[in-house]
Scaffold this active site. Sequence first.
Site, PDB file in Angstrom:
ATOM      1  N   SER A  55      43.057  51.405  56.205  1.00  0.00           N
ATOM      2  CA  SER A  55      43.918  50.511  55.582  1.00  0.00           C
ATOM      3  C   SER A  55      43.963  50.528  53.871  1.00  0.00           C
ATOM      4  CB  SER A  55      43.461  48.888  55.738  1.00  0.00           C
ATOM      5  OG  SER A  55      42.188  48.588  55.521  1.00  0.00           O
ATOM      6  N   ARG A  56      42.745  50.927  53.614  1.00  0.00           N
ATOM      7  CA  ARG A  56      42.530  51.239  51.970  1.00  0.00           C
ATOM      8  C   ARG A  56      43.614  52.517  51.676  1.00  0.00           C
ATOM      9  NH1 ARG A  56      38.974  48.074  54.412  1.00  0.00           N
ATOM     10  NH2 ARG A  56      37.423  49.797  54.739  1.00  0.00           N
ATOM     11  N   GLU A 101      47.125  44.627  56.464  1.00  0.00           N
ATOM     12  CA  GLU A 101      47.057  44.661  54.833  1.00  0.00           C
ATOM     13  C   GLU A 101      48.117  44.967  53.980  1.00  0.00           C
ATOM     14  OE1 GLU A 101      46.962  49.054  56.157  1.00  0.00           O
ATOM     15  OE2 GLU A 101      46.916  47.108  57.160  1.00  0.00           O
ATOM     16  N   GLU A 153      49.738  48.005  63.999  1.00  0.00           N
ATOM     17  CA  GLU A 153      49.712  46.992  63.166  1.00  0.00           C
ATOM     18  C   GLU A 153      48.926  47.438  61.647  1.00  0.00           C
ATOM     19  OE1 GLU A 153      46.872  45.335  61.115  1.00  0.00           O
ATOM     20  OE2 GLU A 153      45.980  45.492  63.071  1.00  0.00           O
ATOM     21  N   GLU A 180      46.497  47.450  67.341  1.00  0.00           N
ATOM     22  CA  GLU A 180      45.682  47.337  65.903  1.00  0.00           C
ATOM     23  C   GLU A 180      45.490  48.720  65.269  1.00  0.00           C
ATOM     24  OE1 GLU A 180      45.902  44.335  64.965  1.00  0.00           O
ATOM     25  OE2 GLU A 180      46.053  43.364  67.037  1.00  0.00           O
ATOM     26  N   TYR A 181      45.409  48.940  64.086  1.00  0.00           N
ATOM     27  CA  TYR A 181      45.240  50.141  63.472  1.00  0.00           C
ATOM     28  C   TYR A 181      43.772  50.639  63.565  1.00  0.00           C
ATOM     29  CZ  TYR A 181      43.108  47.967  59.455  1.00  0.00           C
ATOM     30  OH  TYR A 181      42.248  47.191  58.463  1.00  0.00           O
TER      31      TYR A 181
END
Length: 294
Positions: A170-171, A126, A123, A96-97
């Site tokens: 993720s943003r 998003e 991953e 996962e990130y």
Amino acid sequence: MSAEPERKFGVVVVGVGRAGSVRIRDLRDPHSSPFLNLIGFVSRRELGSLDEVRQISLEDALCSQEIEVAYICSESSSHEDYIRQFLQAGKHVLVEYPMALSFAAAQDLWELAAQKGKVLHEEHIELLMEEFAFLKKEVMGKELLKGSLHFTASPLEEEKFGFLAFSGISRLTWLVCLFGELSLISATLEDRKEDQYLKMTVQLETQNKGLLCWIEEKAPGLKRNRYLNFQFKSGSLENVPNAGVNRKIFLQDQDIFIRKLLGQVSVEDLAAEKKRIMHCLGLADDIQKLCRPK
């Protein structure tokens, strides 16, 4: 992915929080993938078994001939160590990130994966969200003048999830995927420990000199919200329509990973993805250095 596989990859899930539980659910679904076989899970808690899946020790997972793939779903601060151990043991890794909490560590892990001839997949669910698909379509072919992306939520423990630029990567990934590689202009941090209040404000620039402001704001009681505003030469875009529940995005991510395991993703696509991931991690690293000078 309906073809009957010649072989199945044995999988262990490390960490059984929210993401790990979803991964276990997906792996147990008989329709999810004929290519993967869930062998067990690793957790620091003594759980015995979960949904008929047995708990195994980290040592056994690393030594097992049966296990060829590790899903790393623990808190971010432990990702680097787990990835390193599983790659060293000759396993493919889905994580996962973010894969690591520094650019240098991530670079090191890619090199280790290449040396071992193993797939290392970070991953990014998003990018599989309906909202992102909508944005991508809206932004296509438009020239950005200026824009902002402001995310609010309650605080996360930095020891576990890393500095805001990493826990909120993720943003940043959205912005890079929408507008291309970005240059960092400035980054500031407002940190009021007594209120558990944190606000990171980052100024970025696109290659066409468009300006972007990315804000992560965390405080007790702050609701999870995303506010965006993009001004183009041809008009503006404010906020995204709520696309409802993003179902099966972890499954979609798993399918991408399986295609990598089966050698079905081109060298060019793998290189472009790695370049984007490292660009984002490099920005996050630089932002942290500006906000938290040692």
